[in-house]
Write an enzyme that holds these catalytic residues in place. Structure first.
Site, mmCIF file in Angstrom:
data_model
loop_
_atom_site.group_PDB
_atom_site.id
_atom_site.type_symbol
_atom_site.label_atom_id
_atom_site.label_comp_id
_atom_site.label_asym_id
_atom_site.label_seq_id
_atom_site.Cartn_x
_atom_site.Cartn_y
_atom_site.Cartn_z
ATOM 1 N N HIS A 1 31.174 18.636 1.777
ATOM 2 C CA HIS A 1 31.043 19.513 0.607
ATOM 3 C C HIS A 1 31.668 20.876 0.910
ATOM 4 O O HIS A 1 32.404 21.434 0.089
ATOM 5 C CB HIS A 1 29.575 19.694 0.223
ATOM 6 C CG HIS A 1 29.067 18.705 -0.762
ATOM 7 N ND1 HIS A 1 28.748 17.415 -0.411
ATOM 8 C CD2 HIS A 1 28.813 18.813 -2.097
ATOM 9 C CE1 HIS A 1 28.312 16.775 -1.482
ATOM 10 N NE2 HIS A 1 28.334 17.598 -2.520
ATOM 11 N N HIS B 1 22.495 20.237 5.239
ATOM 12 C CA HIS B 1 23.342 20.644 6.358
ATOM 13 C C HIS B 1 22.760 21.850 7.084
ATOM 14 O O HIS B 1 22.096 22.697 6.463
ATOM 15 C CB HIS B 1 24.754 20.993 5.879
ATOM 16 C CG HIS B 1 25.566 19.802 5.490
ATOM 17 N ND1 HIS B 1 26.111 18.937 6.408
ATOM 18 C CD2 HIS B 1 25.926 19.338 4.265
ATOM 19 C CE1 HIS B 1 26.772 17.983 5.776
ATOM 20 N NE2 HIS B 1 26.674 18.201 4.478
#
Length: 413
Positions: free
Chosen positions: A180, A227
């Site tokens: 991402h 993350h």
């Protein structure tokens, strides 16, 4: 040795899940899990937790931030989508700041499939076909390299608890680097560099918008609990490195795809070969399926660009017309753009449905795989890879072939 030790310590700090949990707490996200219990995690994630060392009960209690008390007075939420591999719906959590929740949900969607199938065709059909097809090249390479690197490293997602999993759709995939963050860096900055000088607009404004786009996507991945800070930072730097080498080569690549004598065969072979390579890196997972989907889309767009040029459906503006003026924002042009987008999306949805209905039964029969359970059948690499490649290759091809033909027939060109 001392410098190496400090660097390792910095990496451990940036990868610490408690750093993610503290940021979520600051943004008003509270977990509903007990500090004495851990979620069931995939084997890869559990191994990653062991590698980072066991966390103390006191730290978990602090990260939880008294979440059990909050659940009595605050309305709980659940992840919007189930885990793409296991079907797990995730655990409830409390959101105290709805503005940040919706802002970062939007930010994370800027790196998801819905955004890609909306943004790229709109840009191609209504704004600038040349910029769009080159941007798709950047996206394909960045995502491919990022997904393969994830599988090679095999790093786990941040541990939960202490991290609250606001999103679980990609939770079964590996974590390093954040794709991402890679796409959230590559797309806005490649768009800026591809349009700067080609279109008439303030370069300062374009750079600020690209930076805001990048920051929104990157921060959203930490907010979602997907993350660590290290994953995101690595994704940004990795993407910047790829852009450094890829952007200067885009002119040559695009010219070869449009005019090279062997371009169609080369495009099909390279994308298929890269797909086969990625499927040898690890066991089946949604990340390999997504990689095959991205490669198929890229191959389809490249081949469609070649046919589009021959037929003159969406011609590039002559060089003497550069720099291009921003399109008018009157009611007429906006309605025409909306109609083109709506008609084009219908073509793509129909293409996807038709190809999906044809390819899965065909591949199962050819490869002697039981097709009664489609989900299980698609966990065979020999089914999933050609399925994704053919279905999304056809979708990408019709972005530049069948959809523009429909525009011409409906006088929407």
């Amino acid at each position: 040795m001392e410098k190496r030790g400090r660097l390792a310590e910095l990496f451990r700090f940036l990868q610490d899940p408690h750093l993610v949990a503290r940021f979520q707490h600051l943004c008003g996200v509270r977990g509903t899990f007990s500090s004495r219990a851990f979620h069931h995690q995939p084997a890869a994630e559990a191994a990653g937790v062991r590698d980072r060392g066991a966390e103390s009960k006191g730290e978990l209690d602090a990260a939880a931030g008294g979440s059990e008390g909050h659940t009595r007075t605050k309305r709980t939420s659940k992840p919007l989508r189930r885990n793409s591999l296991t079907g797990d719906a995730g655990q409830e959590f409390v959101v105290e700041n709805r503005f940040l929740y919706y802002l970062f949900t939007f930010g994370t969607e800027l790196g998801n499939e819905l955004f890609y199938i909306t943004f790229f065709p709109f840009l191609l059909w209504n704004v600038d076909a040349l910029v769009s097809r080159r941007l798709i090249m950047v996206w394909v390479w960045v995502m491919y390299v990022g997904q393969c690197t994830k599988d090679l490293l095999g790093w786990a997602r941040p541990a939960s608890p202490p991290v609250v999993k606001v999103e679980v759709f990609y939770n079964s995939e590996y974590s390093m680097p954040s794709t991402h963050a890679m796409s959230g860096t590559a797309i806005p900055f490649a768009l800026f560099f591809l349009t700067c000088g080609r279109w008439q607009y303030s370069s300062t404004l374009g750079l600020v918008l690209a930076l805001c786009w990048c920051l929104l996507v990157c921060v959203s991945r930490i907010y979602m609990g997907m993350h660590s800070l290290l994953d995101v930072m690595a994704g940004v730097l990795y993407s910047a490195l790829i852009l450094l080498f890829l952007l200067p080569a885009l002119d040559a690549i695009d010219d070869f795809v449009l005019t090279g004598a062997y371009a169609p065969a080369a495009v099909a072979a390279v994308h298929a070969g890269l797909g086969l390579l990625c499927f040898t890196l690890d066991a089946w997972s949604t990340s390999r399926a997504d990689t095959a989907q991205i490669l198929g889309s890229g191959a389809g767009v490249a081949l469609g660009s070649r046919v589009n040029r021959v037929l003159g459906l969406l011609p590039d503006p002559p060089l003497e017309h550069l720099p291009l003026a921003p399109p008018a924002l009157g009611a007429g042009p906006l309605v025409a753009a909306a109609l083109r987008w709506a008609a084009g999306v219908l073509v793509l949805v129909a293409t996807r449905a038709l190809m999906k209905a044809l390819t899965i039964p065909l591949l199962c029969r050819v490869l002697a795989v039981h097709e009664g359970d489609v989900r299980r059948a698609r966990q065979h690499a020999e089914v999933e890879m050609p399925y994704r490649y053919m279905v999304y290759g056809a979708v990408g091809f019709n972005v530049l072939f069948l959809a523009p033909l429909l525009f011409r027939a409906l006088h929407l060109s």
